[in-house]
Design a protein around this motif. Structure first.
Motif, mmCIF file in Angstrom:
data_model
loop_
_atom_site.group_PDB
_atom_site.id
_atom_site.type_symbol
_atom_site.label_atom_id
_atom_site.label_comp_id
_atom_site.label_asym_id
_atom_site.label_seq_id
_atom_site.Cartn_x
_atom_site.Cartn_y
_atom_site.Cartn_z
ATOM 1 N N TYR A 94 43.868 44.237 67.733
ATOM 2 C CA TYR A 94 42.474 43.784 66.780
ATOM 3 C C TYR A 94 42.596 44.643 65.686
ATOM 4 N N TYR A 95 42.229 44.737 64.539
ATOM 5 C CA TYR A 95 42.037 45.083 63.441
ATOM 6 C C TYR A 95 40.994 44.773 62.767
ATOM 7 N N CYS A 96 39.709 46.424 62.228
ATOM 8 C CA CYS A 96 38.864 45.657 60.978
ATOM 9 C C CYS A 96 39.276 46.037 60.096
ATOM 10 N N ALA A 97 38.630 44.862 59.016
ATOM 11 C CA ALA A 97 38.717 44.922 58.041
ATOM 12 C C ALA A 97 37.471 45.156 57.046
ATOM 13 N N ALA A 98 37.394 45.393 55.917
ATOM 14 C CA ALA A 98 36.696 45.647 55.228
ATOM 15 C C ALA A 98 37.426 45.134 53.526
ATOM 16 N N ASP A 99 35.766 43.971 53.209
ATOM 17 C CA ASP A 99 35.969 43.590 51.551
ATOM 18 C C ASP A 99 35.148 43.306 51.178
ATOM 19 N N SER A 100 35.113 44.582 50.264
ATOM 20 C CA SER A 100 34.517 45.557 48.780
ATOM 21 C C SER A 100 33.641 44.650 47.806
ATOM 22 N N TRP A 101 34.452 43.426 47.976
ATOM 23 C CA TRP A 101 34.229 42.804 46.380
ATOM 24 C C TRP A 101 32.998 41.476 47.506
ATOM 25 N N ARG A 102 32.950 41.495 48.733
ATOM 26 C CA ARG A 102 31.912 41.418 49.173
ATOM 27 C C ARG A 102 32.261 38.794 48.694
ATOM 28 N N GLU A 103 33.150 39.402 48.913
ATOM 29 C CA GLU A 103 33.245 37.593 49.311
ATOM 30 C C GLU A 103 33.191 36.842 49.924
ATOM 31 N N TRP A 104 32.156 36.220 50.787
ATOM 32 C CA TRP A 104 31.600 36.306 51.594
ATOM 33 C C TRP A 104 32.038 34.357 51.751
ATOM 34 N N SER A 105 31.697 33.810 51.162
ATOM 35 C CA SER A 105 32.659 32.350 51.155
ATOM 36 C C SER A 105 34.250 32.903 51.437
ATOM 37 N N LYS A 106 34.686 33.495 51.673
ATOM 38 C CA LYS A 106 36.113 33.259 51.950
ATOM 39 C C LYS A 106 36.426 34.640 52.795
ATOM 40 N N ARG A 107 35.262 34.910 53.846
ATOM 41 C CA ARG A 107 36.029 35.544 54.827
ATOM 42 C C ARG A 107 36.631 35.238 56.155
#
Length: 126
Positions: A94-107
């Motif tokens: 299991y991997y945790c990941a961060a999306d700093s660009w905040r592209e919620w539609s592509k989550r």
């Protein structure tokens, strides 16, 4: 630079529970959408759950909906994956990941997350 560190994996019997933690250091993750992915042996990495940067919206893969939740604790800079009613098919890294660009539609897409932890192993026995 953002660093993510997962913990909480282990061996559990089917029907049991585990809580994974993902602690962030570096830039505050409160500005990032956060996701959990998993990868079973011989399989591709797959989306499990995500929460938006404000903590107001969540998304879950159909396979875990109703069993997993993704709470966050902003003061502790930690996001969790609470896993209940575990099944053998939940086994994987299991991997945790961060999306700093905040592209919620592509989550649900792994390639939009720009920071990743090293993973924690979960094994569910029948």
């Amino acid at each position: 630079q953002v660093q993510l560190l997962e913990s909480g994996g282990g061996l559990v019997q089917a029907g049991g529970s585990l809580r994974l933690s993902c602690a962030q250091s570096g830039r505050t993750y409160t500005s990032s959408n956060m996701g959990w992915f998993r990868q079973a042996p011989g399989a591709e990495r797959e989306f499990v759950a995500a929460i938006n940067w404000g903590g107001t919206d969540t998304d879950y893969a159909d396979s875990v909906k109703g069993r997993f939740t993704i709470p966050i604790d902003n003061p502790k800079l930690t996001v969790y994956l609470q896993m209940n009613s575990l099944k053998p098919e939940d086994t994987g890294d299991y991997y945790c990941a961060a999306d700093s660009w905040r592209e919620w539609s592509k989550r649900r897409r792994a390639n939009i997350y720009n920071y990743w932890g090293r993973g924690t192993q979960v094994t569910v026995t029948s």
